[in-house]
Design an enzyme around this catalytic site. Structure first.
Site, PDB file in Angstrom:
ATOM      1  N   ASP A 118       0.847  -1.194   0.000  1.00 49.67           N
ATOM      2  CA  ASP A 118       0.000   0.000   0.000  1.00 49.67           C
ATOM      3  C   ASP A 118       0.892   1.257   0.000  1.00 49.67           C
ATOM      4  O   ASP A 118       1.799   1.381  -0.828  1.00 49.67           O
ATOM      5  CB  ASP A 118      -0.920  -0.071   1.230  1.00 49.67           C
ATOM      6  CG  ASP A 118      -1.929   1.053   1.338  1.00 49.67           C
ATOM      7  OD1 ASP A 118      -2.924   1.029   0.598  1.00 49.67           O
ATOM      8  OD2 ASP A 118      -1.712   1.957   2.178  1.00 49.67           O
TER       9      ASP A 118
ATOM     10  N   ASP B 298      -8.720  -6.725  -5.348  1.00 47.18           N
ATOM     11  CA  ASP B 298      -8.419  -5.543  -4.536  1.00 47.18           C
ATOM     12  C   ASP B 298      -9.441  -4.437  -4.799  1.00 47.18           C
ATOM     13  O   ASP B 298      -9.596  -3.980  -5.926  1.00 47.18           O
ATOM     14  CB  ASP B 298      -7.006  -5.054  -4.880  1.00 47.18           C
ATOM     15  CG  ASP B 298      -6.430  -4.113  -3.839  1.00 47.18           C
ATOM     16  OD1 ASP B 298      -7.195  -3.305  -3.277  1.00 47.18           O
ATOM     17  OD2 ASP B 298      -5.219  -4.178  -3.591  1.00 47.18           O
TER      18      ASP B 298
ATOM     19  N   HIS C  91      -6.935  -6.548  -0.813  1.00 48.64           N
ATOM     20  CA  HIS C  91      -5.870  -5.565  -0.622  1.00 48.64           C
ATOM     21  C   HIS C  91      -4.886  -5.976   0.467  1.00 48.64           C
ATOM     22  O   HIS C  91      -3.806  -5.402   0.571  1.00 48.64           O
ATOM     23  CB  HIS C  91      -6.476  -4.199  -0.273  1.00 48.64           C
ATOM     24  CG  HIS C  91      -5.462  -3.088  -0.247  1.00 48.64           C
ATOM     25  ND1 HIS C  91      -4.725  -2.726  -1.352  1.00 48.64           N
ATOM     26  CD2 HIS C  91      -5.044  -2.279   0.769  1.00 48.64           C
ATOM     27  CE1 HIS C  91      -3.913  -1.730  -1.040  1.00 48.64           C
ATOM     28  NE2 HIS C  91      -4.081  -1.450   0.246  1.00 48.64           N
TER      29      HIS C  91
END
Length: 366
Positions: free
Chosen positions: A191, A317, A345
């Site tokens: 991320d 995701d 995710h």
């Protein structure tokens, strides 16, 4: 801090013919079940925090454990930067590799360029989110460090006081700065952790053997994470719907951080993850500092570009959709691209074994 999340309304008990005493007992049981889930998640977070604080040889914001019997790999210092990787990535369509399919199986962990892996969490997460990956990697003979960035995990720093990316990633840069001469690590960023490891790659290219981006912000020179996020902006964007901005310096000034609406958390980050991990995350996640998200990175071919990069795509995701991941890969091609089927995710929760196999394979690529 304002309203951090939407409150979930309790569903009324459906009418039926049972006695009031039985209805009351049923309600008590549901409350006990909910309380038990919360207590289990909180207990897991506390145990992880206690384990981190027991580490003696590294910065307090770093969790590092060594498996028994793993010797320290000696490596001579290098006066030249590693080769640059600029060719378009090759994609693996089946990431669920069996052990016999992994590359260079005959290479022992201690004989790799490095057997040290540093895990860098994404926005709102902490070192705690890697607990499955830490265990799997250590069982395979790797030395693993999971970093709590400033204001994350067990760090006591106020997230709203973070004013720059360098301040946010300081636990990571401090860790790399303390590495012995000639010793290297594999950096893994998830991320927003992708922007963080990119910053570290520019600062310490000689100390990083490879960089792995997992559903991560992989920026180009002069780009910010906000620039990436803006590419998917739209009225139906779940990420935008989930963000709750915090204005610690007043409503007339820019936001200092943002939270994620907990009622949307599962759909956004954990749509394929086990409920126990979702519960752990719901009591462990913290605000995301806003200033680092706005900051544009200065990345050079000589430093950042010299580190070998790999990207792991997450196909289910909802936070960084596959289309956005493809945009980043096309704009800044890594050496190789892997695809994780069925991963949301947070693949360290939803596909820990498959993620582990890919990290092992990447570590063995010569």
């Amino acid at each position: 801090m304002g309203n951090i999340c939407a409150r979930l309304k309790a569903k009324p008990a459906p009418p039926h013919s049972t006695s009031a005493k039985k209805r009351s007992a049923s309600r008590r049981e549901r409350k006990l079940d909910d309380a038990a889930i919360r207590e289990q998640a909180i207990a897991a977070a506390i145990l992880f925090k206690q384990h981190q604080q027991q580490q003696q040889n590294f910065d307090r914001s770093t969790s590092l454990r060594y498996p028994n019997g793993v010797s320290k790999k000696s490596s001579g210092s290098s006066n030249t930067l590693p080769r640059s990787s600029s060719s378009r990535a090759r994609s693996l369509t089946d990431p669920l590799l069996q052990p016999h399919q992994l590359l260079n199986q005959d290479v022992k962990v201690d004989d790799l360029e490095t057997n040290r892996i540093v895990l860098v969490h994404g926005g709102g997460f902490g070192a705690w989110c890697w607990y499955k990956s830490i265990a799997l990697l250590e069982e395979s003979g790797y030395k693993v460090a999971a970093i709590d960035l400033t204001g994350s995990g067990v760090s006591s720093f106020d997230t709203n006081s973070i004013t720059s990316l360098s301040q946010y990633v300081k636990p990571l840069t401090d860790f790399l700065e303390k590495l012995p001469e000639g010793e290297k690590v594999i950096l893994v960023g998830h991320d927003f952790g992708g922007a963080c490891i990119s910053y570290a790659m520019e600062m310490f290219p000689l100390k990083i053997s490879k960089a792995v981006f997992i559903a991560a912000a992989m920026l180009t020179n002069g780009q910010s994470t906000l620039d990436i996020i803006s590419q998917q902006a739209g009225s139906d964007d779940l990420m935008q719907q989930s963000q709750i901005f915090i204005y610690a310096n007043g409503n007339d000034l820019p936001p200092t951080s943002f939270d994620l609406n907990k009622s949307l958390l599962k759909d956004l980050l954990f749509n394929q993850s086990p409920s126990k991990d979702v519960a752990l995350a719901s009591v462990s996640m913290r605000s995301v500092p806003f200033a680092p998200v706005l900051e544009k990175l200065s990345l050079s071919d000589l430093k950042y570009g010299s580190v070998r990069r790999f990207y792991i795509q997450t196909l289910e995701d909802n936070a960084i959709p596959i289309s956005l991941q493809e945009n980043m890969i096309n704009a800044n091609p890594p050496e190789k691209v892997f695809r994780l089927k069925g991963a949301d995710h947070s693949p360290f929760f939803s596909k820990p074994q498959a993620l582990h196999k890919l990290l092992v394979e990447i570590s063995r690529i010569l």
